[in-house]
Design a protein around this motif. Structure first.
Motif, PDB file in Angstrom:
ATOM      1  N   LEU A  57      36.772   2.585  35.605  1.00  0.00           N
ATOM      2  CA  LEU A  57      37.357   3.872  35.255  1.00  0.00           C
ATOM      3  C   LEU A  57      36.312   4.963  35.467  1.00  0.00           C
ATOM      4  O   LEU A  57      35.255   4.725  36.045  1.00  0.00           O
ATOM      5  CB  LEU A  57      37.845   3.821  33.811  1.00  0.00           C
ATOM      6  N   VAL A  58      36.588   6.165  35.010  1.00  0.00           N
ATOM      7  CA  VAL A  58      35.679   7.281  35.256  1.00  0.00           C
ATOM      8  C   VAL A  58      34.297   6.946  34.733  1.00  0.00           C
ATOM      9  O   VAL A  58      34.127   6.567  33.591  1.00  0.00           O
ATOM     10  CB  VAL A  58      36.210   8.548  34.556  1.00  0.00           C
ATOM     11  N   GLN A  59      33.293   7.090  35.590  1.00  0.00           N
ATOM     12  CA  GLN A  59      31.951   6.670  35.227  1.00  0.00           C
ATOM     13  C   GLN A  59      31.120   7.836  34.666  1.00  0.00           C
ATOM     14  O   GLN A  59      30.098   7.608  34.034  1.00  0.00           O
ATOM     15  CB  GLN A  59      31.234   6.087  36.464  1.00  0.00           C
TER      16      GLN A  59
ATOM     17  N   ARG B 168      37.079  11.127  28.914  1.00  0.00           N
ATOM     18  CA  ARG B 168      37.769   9.911  29.318  1.00  0.00           C
ATOM     19  C   ARG B 168      36.870   8.697  29.106  1.00  0.00           C
ATOM     20  O   ARG B 168      37.299   7.666  28.641  1.00  0.00           O
ATOM     21  CB  ARG B 168      38.198   9.991  30.779  1.00  0.00           C
ATOM     22  N   ASP B 169      35.580   8.837  29.455  1.00  0.00           N
ATOM     23  CA  ASP B 169      34.660   7.725  29.289  1.00  0.00           C
ATOM     24  C   ASP B 169      34.579   7.335  27.822  1.00  0.00           C
ATOM     25  O   ASP B 169      34.628   6.164  27.467  1.00  0.00           O
ATOM     26  CB  ASP B 169      33.291   8.118  29.840  1.00  0.00           C
TER      27      ASP B 169
ATOM     28  N   ALA C 267      38.058   3.220  42.129  1.00  0.00           N
ATOM     29  CA  ALA C 267      37.475   3.330  40.799  1.00  0.00           C
ATOM     30  C   ALA C 267      38.055   4.477  39.988  1.00  0.00           C
ATOM     31  O   ALA C 267      38.197   4.387  38.781  1.00  0.00           O
ATOM     32  CB  ALA C 267      35.963   3.499  40.920  1.00  0.00           C
ATOM     33  N   GLN C 268      38.402   5.555  40.639  1.00  0.00           N
ATOM     34  CA  GLN C 268      38.802   6.743  39.890  1.00  0.00           C
ATOM     35  C   GLN C 268      39.929   7.463  40.610  1.00  0.00           C
ATOM     36  O   GLN C 268      39.852   7.726  41.811  1.00  0.00           O
ATOM     37  CB  GLN C 268      37.604   7.682  39.737  1.00  0.00           C
ATOM     38  N   HIS C 269      40.958   7.787  39.856  1.00  0.00           N
ATOM     39  CA  HIS C 269      42.063   8.562  40.413  1.00  0.00           C
ATOM     40  C   HIS C 269      41.680  10.034  40.415  1.00  0.00           C
ATOM     41  O   HIS C 269      41.110  10.550  39.464  1.00  0.00           O
ATOM     42  CB  HIS C 269      43.336   8.368  39.589  1.00  0.00           C
ATOM     43  N   GLY C 270      41.995  10.717  41.506  1.00  0.00           N
ATOM     44  CA  GLY C 270      41.685  12.138  41.578  1.00  0.00           C
ATOM     45  C   GLY C 270      42.404  12.813  42.725  1.00  0.00           C
ATOM     46  O   GLY C 270      42.975  12.171  43.609  1.00  0.00           O
TER      47      GLY C 270
ATOM     48  N   GLY D  42      42.201   6.996  45.019  1.00  0.00           N
ATOM     49  CA  GLY D  42      42.398   5.937  44.039  1.00  0.00           C
ATOM     50  C   GLY D  42      43.810   5.408  44.001  1.00  0.00           C
ATOM     51  O   GLY D  42      44.251   4.900  42.969  1.00  0.00           O
TER      52      GLY D  42
ATOM     53  N   GLU E  34      43.749   3.016  38.833  1.00  0.00           N
ATOM     54  CA  GLU E  34      43.030   3.205  37.566  1.00  0.00           C
ATOM     55  C   GLU E  34      43.897   2.973  36.335  1.00  0.00           C
ATOM     56  O   GLU E  34      43.540   2.164  35.465  1.00  0.00           O
ATOM     57  CB  GLU E  34      42.402   4.598  37.536  1.00  0.00           C
TER      58      GLU E  34
ATOM     59  N   ASP F 273      46.624  11.310  29.629  1.00  0.00           N
ATOM     60  CA  ASP F 273      46.720  12.159  30.819  1.00  0.00           C
ATOM     61  C   ASP F 273      47.962  13.024  30.800  1.00  0.00           C
ATOM     62  O   ASP F 273      47.945  14.156  31.300  1.00  0.00           O
ATOM     63  CB  ASP F 273      46.697  11.279  32.071  1.00  0.00           C
TER      64      ASP F 273
END
Length: 605
Positions: free
Chosen positions: A66-68, A73-74, A108-111, A119, A132, A255
């Protein structure tokens, strides 16, 4: 610590962080595997072979990137999914193929950036899915779908990444009757009841609207409804939620709430659930949204979130040994989990509508915003917002989601089925229209039951209409497959070529198949009778008092077939005593703003 003393889920989650150390060196967009769900399944299958001494059903946690970056979010995912303090495993990172590492990084990350959505992958059913939220749901399900207490004391010290997390509730023992039935679980298997996370909602508010006799949740015959939202309005002085369901929050609720905090007034007309187009369907690499300035909660994100909710719920109720995740996803995006054709991605909206309720989801969105506000007091979207404001955001977000997404059919855009360009200049419809004209395609005669065949049928019909009939495009406004999807023809805005003399006055909707002696599937029939027109009325494309007619009532033809037409005659919107001139005059009288146009006796196609 010896590996044999570890809890398998913890070992697998540790794999994630070792994998993360490698993958952060890669740049997005470097994947050599095509962006297909089959590639994701292939990656999970490889991890299931590489992870030592770990049950395969826990491997999804090992790929959940997920978001790193540090941020709300983390913190939220660490808080709810207990992924803190995971250091290392015995997995040799060099055993993981470069292709897998590159694909994992891309997923790894939706954007969204410059209308390009990252993603996401193309699934076998033709839908685009954000990975994600899907994997977040799998991880939440593997942890048992936990109920987490909210920190409500506003005087407490704000939480940060180093804070000891508050007490986490155990799995709620009772199962709500509307939950998906465990396919392979014995009768005593229990699930975390979403409704239990909202103690201020009446039990009666948690019930999904009644379904037809003999229809069970999880089947394609579960009707899509737009649940009543009035029970969750802030004006009803609903009490603040005190718990959240980890599964709903990490997949959807967070979200959804944040997207409405930044405001629907900033979106284009497309609003929630914007679709897009792949650069190619055989080996997709790039996905471009059809509209700019839309909600960050795109169609692909919602598809992934719903899949994460449904599969996470299934995993939370499935006893050990759980199936390998690569196998579970292969079934879900294929013929159906455990052989159930109703429990697959084609029917994600129907199954989600049967699994949860609007009041429950409203409380979960509200609770997610409260939790984010406590975890990140300086969050730019949440700072200074009152409980009443958060409740209003949650209510509006859930209402829009249930009515404009769950309450509407899944429509594949033209680019998804490989449409050829329109020939000439399309004519705009004057909306809203007053009629819905029902057809059957006759040829192709067999119903299409999967995306590949339905898309091929669409291309075949368009080729016939353009090259043999000499029309500008495929004639129908929309085409209904037997795979759970609607296929866009000329769509909501352009005059079709489906009902001679009436093309500008109504939408032409065709069932794929010959329905002279048999009927379409129940799911397809419900789409045309209720779901598609209901969505069109809400959007302003169809008048609330619209009339439904069979093609044969206006044109000399056997369409839409005897069996289907006899059924249409029993539908409430059907008008039996209509002739072509009456229909035209009624359509003209309905157009008051702008004033009526003088239309020709027949349309050009």
């Amino acid at each position: 610590m010896p590996l044999r003393s570890w809890n398998p889920p913890v070992v697998a989650q540790g794999v994630l962080w070792i994998l993360l150390g490698l993958l952060l060196r890669l740049e997005p967009g470097t994947a050599t595997l095509p962006l297909l769900m089959d590639s994701v399944i292939q990656a999970l299958a490889e991890l299931e072979q590489k992870v030592p001494a770990t049950k395969a059903s826990h491997v999804a946690s090992a790929w959940l990137l997920l978001v790193q970056d540090s941020g709300p979010r983390d913190l939220l995912h660490h808080f709810l999914l207990e992924r803190q303090n995971l250091k290392a495993t015995n997995l040799d990172p060099h055993q993981v193929s470069p292709e897998l590492r590159a694909l994992t990084k891309d997923m790894a990350q939706h954007g969204i950036r410059d209308r390009q959505e990252y993603g996401v992958v193309l699934a076998p059913d033709g839908s685009t899915v954000a990975v994600e939220p899907l994997l977040a749901g799998l991880e939440a399900g593997l942890q048992g779908r936990r109920v987490v207490n909210l920190p409500l004391d506003s005087t407490a010290t704000p939480l940060d990444a180093g804070t000891t997390f508050p007490d986490t509730g155990v799995m709620v023992p009772d199962v709500r009757a509307t939950s998906l039935e465990p396919r392979d679980a014995p009768p005593d298997v229990t699930s975390a009841d979403v409704g239990a996370t909202s103690p201020n909602i009446k039990a009666t508010d948690l019930d999904v609207k009644p379904t037809s006799t003999g229809i069970r949740p999880g089947s394609p015959d579960v009707p899509v409804t737009s649940p009543d939202v009035h029970t969750s309005l802030p004006g009803a002085k609903a009490r603040s939620p005190t718990t959240v369901d980890s599964l709903l929050v990490v997949t959807l609720a967070r979200d959804l709430g944040l997207s409405f905090l930044q405001g629907p007034q900033t979106w284009s007309h497309a609003g929630l659930g914007t679709e897009g187009c792949w650069d190619q369907l055989s080996a997709p690499r790039t996905f471009t949204l059809l509209h700019s300035g839309t909600s960050p909660v795109t169609m692909a994100f919602l598809n992934g979130a719903l899949d994460g909710v449904l599969l996470g719920d299934y995993l939370s109720r499935t006893p050990e040994p759980r199936p390998p995740l690569s196998h579970l996803l292969s079934e879900y995006y294929g013929a159906g989990v455990a052989g159930d054709p109703g429990f697959r991605s084609n029917f994600r909206r129907q199954n989600t509508a049967a699994l949860t309720s609007t009041p429950t989801l409203t409380q979960q969105v509200w609770g997610a915003l409260i939790l984010l506000q406590r975890l990140e007091p300086t969050h730019p979207q949440l700072r200074g917002m009152s409980q009443e404001q958060l409740a209003e955001v949650a209510t509006n977000a859930t209402k829009e989601f249930t009515e404009a997404f769950l309450g509407c059919p899944a429509i594949h855009p033209r680019c998804r089925w490989g449409a050829a360009p329109y020939r000439g200049s399309p004519r705009s419809l004057q909306l809203p229209l007053g009629f819905l004209y029902v057809h059957h395609t006759y040829i192709p005669a067999p119903p299409c039951t999967d995306f590949a065949h339905c898309a091929a049928d669409m291309r075949s019909m368009q080729h016939f209409h353009q090259d043999t009939r000499g029309w500008d495009d495929i004639g129908y406004s929309f085409v209904i497959g037997s795979d759970g999807y609607v296929y866009e023809g000329r769509g909501w805005h352009w005059v079709g070529a489906h009902t001679l003399g009436h093309n500008s006055r109504g939408f032409g909707v065709a069932f794929v198949g010959n329905y002279t002696a048999e009927l379409p599937t129940e799911a397809a029939l419900r789409t045309v009778q209720d779901v598609l027109p209901g969505c069109a009325v809400r959007a302003g494309f169809l008048r609330p008092d619209y009339t439904l007619l069979g093609h044969r009532q206006l044109v000399r033809t056997d369409c839409p077939g005897d069996a289907l037409f006899n059924l249409l005659r029993t539908w409430p919107r059907f008008a039996a005593n209509v002739n072509p001139r009456t229909a035209r005059r009624a359509s003209w009288r309905s157009k008051r703003k702008p004033p009526p146009m003088i239309l020709p006796a027949t349309d050009p196609q």
